[in-house]
Design a protein around this motif. Structure first.
Motif, PDB file in Angstrom:
ATOM      1  N   ASP A 124      17.442  46.792  36.964  1.00 56.80           N
ATOM      2  CA  ASP A 124      17.027  45.259  37.242  1.00 56.80           C
ATOM      3  C   ASP A 124      18.288  44.620  36.727  1.00 56.80           C
ATOM      4  O   ASP A 124      18.575  43.608  37.455  1.00 56.80           O
ATOM      5  N   GLU A 125      18.938  44.735  35.573  1.00 61.95           N
ATOM      6  CA  GLU A 125      19.925  43.780  35.171  1.00 61.95           C
ATOM      7  C   GLU A 125      21.200  44.127  36.140  1.00 61.95           C
ATOM      8  O   GLU A 125      21.784  43.166  36.489  1.00 61.95           O
ATOM      9  N   GLN A 128      20.578  42.305  39.571  1.00 62.12           N
ATOM     10  CA  GLN A 128      20.826  40.800  39.192  1.00 62.12           C
ATOM     11  C   GLN A 128      22.120  40.513  39.170  1.00 62.12           C
ATOM     12  O   GLN A 128      22.732  39.449  39.789  1.00 62.12           O
TER      13      GLN A 128
END
Length: 145
Positions: A124-125, A128
């Motif tokens: 997820d990081e 992003q």
């Protein structure tokens, strides 16, 4: 080196390209011409540091011959795409990723498309960070700071 997913061009095209750079007609090309030769057959994705790593990996002396060049092309698996091939492939990939068919990719659509292509999906990081980088690049292209 970056992951370049392509195939090898016809042997005759590679021989012709090599011959154009063999200005002394001695069957060898100086290693400093490798970048230009690769670009002439369509390998434009290589950055200077990747090219240097490639030269080091291949351990070319101060020149290389046709068999070394052909072996290199097989290793990196590159082809000279037909006219319009890349655009057609990009459009096809975009249409597949555009789940709702509205002509735009949402972050979720992009994420699903990327996860479907990746050997290991982004965290997820990481996703992003990549998304923010894309947004920043788009703003710069539009003339915004």
């Amino acid at each position: 080196m970056s992951d370049i997913r392509v195939t090898v061009p016809p042997l005759e095209e590679l021989k012709e390209a090599f011959a154009k750079f063999d200005t002394a007609n001695d069957g060898v090309i100086p290693v400093h011409d490798l970048g230009a030769l690769l670009r002439s057959v369509g390998v434009v994705e290589l950055r200077e540091d990747e090219l240097q790593a490639l030269i080091s990996e291949e351990l070319f002396d101060k020149s290389f011959d046709l068999p070394e060049f052909l072996a290199l092309m097989v290793e990196i698996g590159h082809t000279l795409p037909g006219p319009g091939t890349e655009k057609k492939e990009l459009r096809k990939a975009f249409k597949q990723a555009d789940a709702d068919g509205d002509g735009y990719l949402t972050a979720d659509e992009l994420r699903r498309a990327m996860d479907g292509l990746a050997a290991e999906p982004l965290g997820d990081e990481e996703f992003q960070v990549m998304l923010e980088e894309c947004r920043r690049d788009a703003e710069v292209e539009e003339g915004e700071p």
